[in-house]
Each structure stands twice: as structure tokens, then as C-alpha cells.
Scaffold this motif. Sequence first.
Motif, PDB file in Angstrom:
ATOM      1  N   ALA A  29       0.761  -1.220  -0.059  1.00 54.94           N
ATOM      2  CA  ALA A  29       0.024   0.253  -0.014  1.00 54.94           C
ATOM      3  C   ALA A  29       0.901   1.096  -0.167  1.00 54.94           C
ATOM      4  O   ALA A  29       1.790   1.328   0.888  1.00 54.94           O
ATOM      5  CB  ALA A  29      -0.963  -0.019   1.381  1.00 54.94           C
ATOM      6  N   THR A  36       5.153   1.698   5.056  1.00 51.05           N
ATOM      7  CA  THR A  36       4.899   0.386   4.178  1.00 51.05           C
ATOM      8  C   THR A  36       6.225   0.277   3.567  1.00 51.05           C
ATOM      9  O   THR A  36       6.626  -1.030   3.347  1.00 51.05           O
ATOM     10  CB  THR A  36       3.794   0.550   3.015  1.00 51.05           C
ATOM     11  N   SER A  65      -4.224   0.486   1.560  1.00 58.84           N
ATOM     12  CA  SER A  65      -4.643  -0.889   2.297  1.00 58.84           C
ATOM     13  C   SER A  65      -5.984  -1.433   1.572  1.00 58.84           C
ATOM     14  O   SER A  65      -6.084  -2.791   1.833  1.00 58.84           O
ATOM     15  CB  SER A  65      -4.719  -0.766   3.596  1.00 58.84           C
ATOM     16  N   LEU A  68      -5.422  -3.835  -1.241  1.00 56.08           N
ATOM     17  CA  LEU A  68      -4.638  -5.010  -1.020  1.00 56.08           C
ATOM     18  C   LEU A  68      -5.302  -5.977  -1.489  1.00 56.08           C
ATOM     19  O   LEU A  68      -4.667  -6.884  -2.405  1.00 56.08           O
ATOM     20  CB  LEU A  68      -4.097  -5.030   0.420  1.00 56.08           C
ATOM     21  N   CYS A  86       0.916  -9.157   1.771  1.00 55.50           N
ATOM     22  CA  CYS A  86       0.325  -7.902   1.616  1.00 55.50           C
ATOM     23  C   CYS A  86       0.643  -7.056   2.957  1.00 55.50           C
ATOM     24  O   CYS A  86       0.411  -7.426   3.978  1.00 55.50           O
ATOM     25  CB  CYS A  86      -1.134  -8.101   1.615  1.00 55.50           C
ATOM     26  N   GLY A  88       0.452  -3.355   4.682  1.00 58.23           N
ATOM     27  CA  GLY A  88       0.011  -1.773   4.681  1.00 58.23           C
ATOM     28  C   GLY A  88      -0.160  -1.311   6.137  1.00 58.23           C
ATOM     29  O   GLY A  88       0.311  -1.868   7.030  1.00 58.23           O
ATOM     30  N   ASN A 102      -9.778  -2.210   7.884  1.00 56.02           N
ATOM     31  CA  ASN A 102      -9.119  -3.513   8.459  1.00 56.02           C
ATOM     32  C   ASN A 102      -9.834  -4.690   8.436  1.00 56.02           C
ATOM     33  O   ASN A 102      -9.645  -5.784   7.935  1.00 56.02           O
ATOM     34  CB  ASN A 102      -8.622  -3.020   9.914  1.00 56.02           C
ATOM     35  N   VAL A 124      -0.357  -6.159   7.581  1.00 56.16           N
ATOM     36  CA  VAL A 124      -1.127  -5.031   7.927  1.00 56.16           C
ATOM     37  C   VAL A 124      -1.042  -4.390   9.125  1.00 56.16           C
ATOM     38  O   VAL A 124      -1.467  -5.169  10.146  1.00 56.16           O
ATOM     39  CB  VAL A 124      -2.489  -4.805   7.345  1.00 56.16           C
TER      40      VAL A 124
END
Length: 159
Positions: A29, A36, A65, A68, A86, A88, A102, A124
Motif C-alpha cells: 500500500a 509501508t 490498504s 490490497l 500484503c 499496509g 481493516n 497490515v
Amino acid sequence: MSSADKNLSVFSTKEIPDVSNKNFAIVVAEWNSEITEALFEGAYKTLIEYGAKAENITRVDVPGSYELSFGAQKMAQKAQVDAIICLGCVIQGETKHNDYINHAVAQGLTNVSLKYDKPVIFGVLTPNDQQQAIDRAGGIHGNKGDEAAFTAIKMLGIN
């Protein structure tokens, strides 16, 4: 155990699969790029340290994010990609946007993983403030990028 109680860059190295011929996609992200980018550097370094080849690591940038999941899906559709990491950072802030983002990202990445039968790793950060993010992106609590990459490696060992 919370990351305040465990360093994100320390993990058990028993039974690590050979990943020298595995292909990884790292979806990053761009929002909160200071964080990030540090997560990406940690993930990339960890993959290389544990046997991945640089030419087998693909980076894909997405705006934030929330995106993602789509980035992960595009990478999962590629037969040659074995695992997707992934990365973020969604900082809580003054509104509840972080709760919605989230949850959506976690559910989206889970769905992609199950649909394509490939590890899709949730790297994340969900901190309350900028300092907590810094602490978990190479700061005093280690690097979530390291943990995400190592998780991808370990998941490739599941038969």
C-alpha cells in the motif's frame, strides 16, 4: 501475544521449506509510505535471507490498504505466483475508518487465499498512532514485514 510483548522479527526457524524455486508477490500500500516502505524492506530482506531469489520476487503497489485485496487477487490469478504478502498500515485516527478498512482487508485477503489455494499473508499494521506504526516497522518491536515474509515461507511448507 501482542507485538508489544514479542519482537516481530524473531521467529522459530525449525522446519523451513526450501523456497529457492518459489515465486513471491509483495503487494504494498502506498498510503503511509514511510511505514509501508520499511515493511517492504523487511519482507524483501527476510525472503532473501531464507532462500528466495531476487528474480522470483515481484512487487506490486496499490494506492492504500483497502486495495490490497484486489492486488492480491490479481497476483493469485498468476499460476507462477506461489505466495502473496500484503503490506499496509491503517492508523486509527479520529474516525472509525480503520475498523471498516481493516475488517474488509482481512476478509478480502482470506477470501483470496481460500479461492486460489495460496498463502495470502496479512502484513497490515493496525496501530493507534504513528509511533506504534514506527515501532512495528523496524523499530523497538521489530518489523511486521519480516514476520509476514517468514509466515509466507512457513505456509509454503504445508502439504
